[in-house]
Enzyme design. Structure first.
Site, mmCIF file in Angstrom:
data_model
loop_
_atom_site.group_PDB
_atom_site.id
_atom_site.type_symbol
_atom_site.label_atom_id
_atom_site.label_comp_id
_atom_site.label_asym_id
_atom_site.label_seq_id
_atom_site.Cartn_x
_atom_site.Cartn_y
_atom_site.Cartn_z
ATOM 1 C CE1 TYR A 285 -3.543 2.720 0.993
ATOM 2 C CE2 TYR A 285 -1.919 3.349 2.642
ATOM 3 C CZ TYR A 285 -3.078 3.621 1.938
ATOM 4 O OH TYR A 285 -3.749 4.800 2.164
ATOM 5 C CD GLN A 286 2.228 2.357 4.220
ATOM 6 O OE1 GLN A 286 1.941 3.547 4.080
ATOM 7 N NE2 GLN A 286 1.638 1.573 5.075
ATOM 8 C CG ASP B 169 -9.005 18.476 10.032
ATOM 9 O OD1 ASP B 169 -8.705 17.731 9.081
ATOM 10 O OD2 ASP B 169 -10.181 18.763 10.341
ATOM 11 C CG ASP C 234 -1.588 6.901 4.249
ATOM 12 O OD1 ASP C 234 -2.477 6.051 4.067
ATOM 13 O OD2 ASP C 234 -0.614 6.702 4.986
ATOM 14 C CB SER C 235 -7.341 9.663 4.539
ATOM 15 O OG SER C 235 -8.630 9.216 4.749
HETATM 16 N N1 AAT Z 1 -0.376 4.277 6.145
HETATM 17 C C1 AAT Z 1 -1.554 3.478 6.138
HETATM 18 C C2 AAT Z 1 -2.409 3.822 7.237
HETATM 19 C C3 AAT Z 1 -3.430 4.670 7.132
HETATM 20 S S1 AAT Z 1 -3.330 5.783 8.330
HETATM 21 C C4 AAT Z 1 -4.486 7.007 8.167
HETATM 22 C C5 AAT Z 1 -4.050 8.202 9.027
HETATM 23 O O1 AAT Z 1 -4.899 9.289 8.705
HETATM 24 C C6 AAT Z 1 -4.121 8.014 10.541
HETATM 25 O O2 AAT Z 1 -2.846 8.261 11.075
HETATM 26 C C7 AAT Z 1 -5.132 9.080 11.000
HETATM 27 O O3 AAT Z 1 -4.850 9.622 12.259
HETATM 28 C C8 AAT Z 1 -4.994 10.097 9.883
HETATM 29 N N2 AAT Z 1 -6.130 11.016 9.712
HETATM 30 C C9 AAT Z 1 -7.454 10.736 9.772
HETATM 31 N N3 AAT Z 1 -8.180 11.840 9.558
HETATM 32 C C10 AAT Z 1 -7.311 12.862 9.347
HETATM 33 C C11 AAT Z 1 -7.458 14.252 9.067
HETATM 34 N N4 AAT Z 1 -8.666 14.821 8.983
HETATM 35 N N5 AAT Z 1 -6.334 14.997 8.883
HETATM 36 C C12 AAT Z 1 -5.103 14.437 8.972
HETATM 37 N N6 AAT Z 1 -4.913 13.115 9.236
HETATM 38 C C13 AAT Z 1 -5.991 12.340 9.415
HETATM 39 C C14 AAT Z 1 -4.523 4.518 6.118
HETATM 40 C C15 AAT Z 1 -5.247 3.207 6.279
HETATM 41 C C16 AAT Z 1 -6.265 2.842 5.231
HETATM 42 C C17 AAT Z 1 -7.199 1.750 5.718
HETATM 43 C C18 AAT Z 1 -7.979 1.108 4.632
HETATM 44 N N7 AAT Z 1 -8.998 0.199 5.109
#
Ligand code: AAT
Length: 285
Positions: free
Chosen positions: A64-65, A140, A158-159
Site C-alpha cells: 500500500y505505502q 486537521d 493517506d487517510s
Molecule cells: N499508512 C496506512 C495507514 C493509514 S493511516 C491514516 C491516518 O490518517 C491516521 O494516522 C489518522 O490519524 C490520519 N487522519 C485521519 N483523519 C485525518 C485528518 N482529517 N487529517 C489528517 N490526518 C488524518 C490509512 C489506512 C487505510 C485503511 C484502509 N482500510
C-alpha cells in the site's frame, strides 16, 4: 479481540470480517480522535488498528505505502514538493523520501498519538519521520488545505476510511481544496476504498473528484490484510493532457532494488489501472 483473535467488524463491509490471530496487545489507548490499538500478531507482524480498522500490518504494508506514493510521484514529470495528508505511521513519508526528484515533503497528521505509538512500535515505518526532507505538522488535513494555495506538485491523502476524523477527506469540498493547493500540472492520489464492498463509496469519491479535475483515474492492487484483500487509489491531474497510466519516471528491476521497493515498478504502475468490467464503470461516474 475474542479467543485470541482480532476481528475487523465494520458496517463499511457488512456481513463479513477479516481476523488476525493475536500474540499480544502491545498498546491500547483512546486518543482525542480515535481508539489506537497495536497488536503483535501470529504471522502478520506488528499491526496498527484505529477505531477497530486495520491501518497496516508489518507483513504487507509495503504494498500500500509504495503504491499510494509512487503512482502519483512517477506520473509527475518533476515532483519537487509533496504534501502528505494523514499517514501517521510514517510509511508514506518513508516511501516519498526515497524518490530522487523530491526536494521537500510536508506532512499533516491530525493525531500526534498515532505518530508517537508508531515511533515506538512500528519503527520500520516511522523511520520515514527522520527524513531530512520532511516537515511535520499536527493538524486537521482539511483545515490545512484551506490555508495553502498553489504550493504542491503532488498531494497524497493517506487517510483512514470515511468514518471518524477522516470523513471530510472524501468530499467534493476537499477535492476543490486539493485542486487549489496544487501547482499547475499537479497530481493528487487518495486512498480510494475497495471495489468489492465499497463500490458506491468509490463511485462517490470519484464523482466528487471529477467535479474539480479534468483527468481522473483509478488504480488497484492487492493488500491481503485490507478488507476484501484489495485497495484502490483515486488519482487525478490538473493537466488536461495527462496520461496517469504511463509513468514519466521509470523504475525497473535495478532501481527498484536500489530504492528498496518490494512492490512498485513501472510495469506494476501501468497494470494497476487495468480494471475488470464491473469496476471500469466507476470511472464513468
Ligand atoms: N499508512 C496506512 C495507514 C493509514 S493511516 C491514516 C491516518 O490518517 C491516521 O494516522 C489518522 O490519524 C490520519 N487522519 C485521519 N483523519 C485525518 C485528518 N482529517 N487529517 C489528517 N490526518 C488524518 C490509512 C489506512 C487505510 C485503511 C484502509 N482500510
Amino acid at each position: 479481540i475474542k479467543d485470541g483473535w482480532f476481528s475487523e467488524k465494520n458496517d463499511l463491509w457488512p456481513g463479513q470480517f477479516f481476523s488476525l490471530e493475536v500474540e499480544s496487545i502491545l498498546h491500547h489507548e483512546k486518543s482525542k480522535y480515535q481508539d489506537i490499538l497495536v497488536l503483535e500478531t501470529k504471522n502478520h507482524g506488528t499491526t496498527l488498528i484505529l477505531d477497530g480498522i486495520i491501518q497496516c500490518t508489518q507483513s504487507d504494508e509495503f504494498a500500500y505505502q509504495e503504491m499510494i506514493s509512487f503512482l502519483p510521484l512517477c506520473a509527475h514529470h518533476d515532483p519537487k514538493s509533496v504534501l502528505i495528508v494523514g499517514g501517521g505511521d510514517g510509511g508514506v513519508a518513508r516511501e516519498v523520501s526515497k524518490h530522487p526528484l523530491v526536494k521537500e515533503i510536508i506532512q499533516v497528521e491530525i493525531d500526534e498519538k498515532v505518530i508517537e505509538v508508531s515511533k515506538k512500535y512500528l519503527p520500520f515505518m516511522a523511520k520515514g519521520f527522520s527524513s531530512p526532507k520532511l516537515k511535520l505538522n499536527i493538524c486537521d488535513g482539511f483545515e490545512y488545505m484551506r490555508q495553502h494555495k498553489s504550493q504542491f506538485d503532488v498531494i497524497i491523502t493517506d487517510s483512514s476510511d470515511p468514518i471518524g476524523p477522516a470523513v471530510n477527506l472524501f468530499t467534493e469540498t476537499y477535492f476543490k481544496l486539493l485542486k487549489d493547493a496544487l501547482k499547475p500540472d499537479g497530481i493528487i492520489c487518495s486512498q480510494g476504498g475497495t471495489l468489492w464492498s465499497q463500490l458506491e463509496h468509490v463511485q462517490d469519491t470519484i464523482s466528487n473528484c471529477k467535479k474539480h479535475f479534468d483527468v481522473v483515474d483509478y488504480a488497484i492492487n492487492s493488500v491481503p490484510t485490507y478488507p476484501t484483500g484489495q485497495i484502490g487509489y483515486v488519482i487525478a491531474s490538473l493537466n488536461p493532457n495527462a496520461n496517469l497510466r504511463l509513468p514519466k519516471f521509470l523504475i525497473q528491476d535495478k532501481q527498484a532494488e536500489e530504492l528498496d521497493l518490494r512492490f512498485y515498478n513501472s510495469d506494476v504502475h501501468s497494470a494497476a489501472f487495468v480494471l475488470p468490467n464491473f469496476a471500469k464503470k466507476v470511472l464513468s461516474w
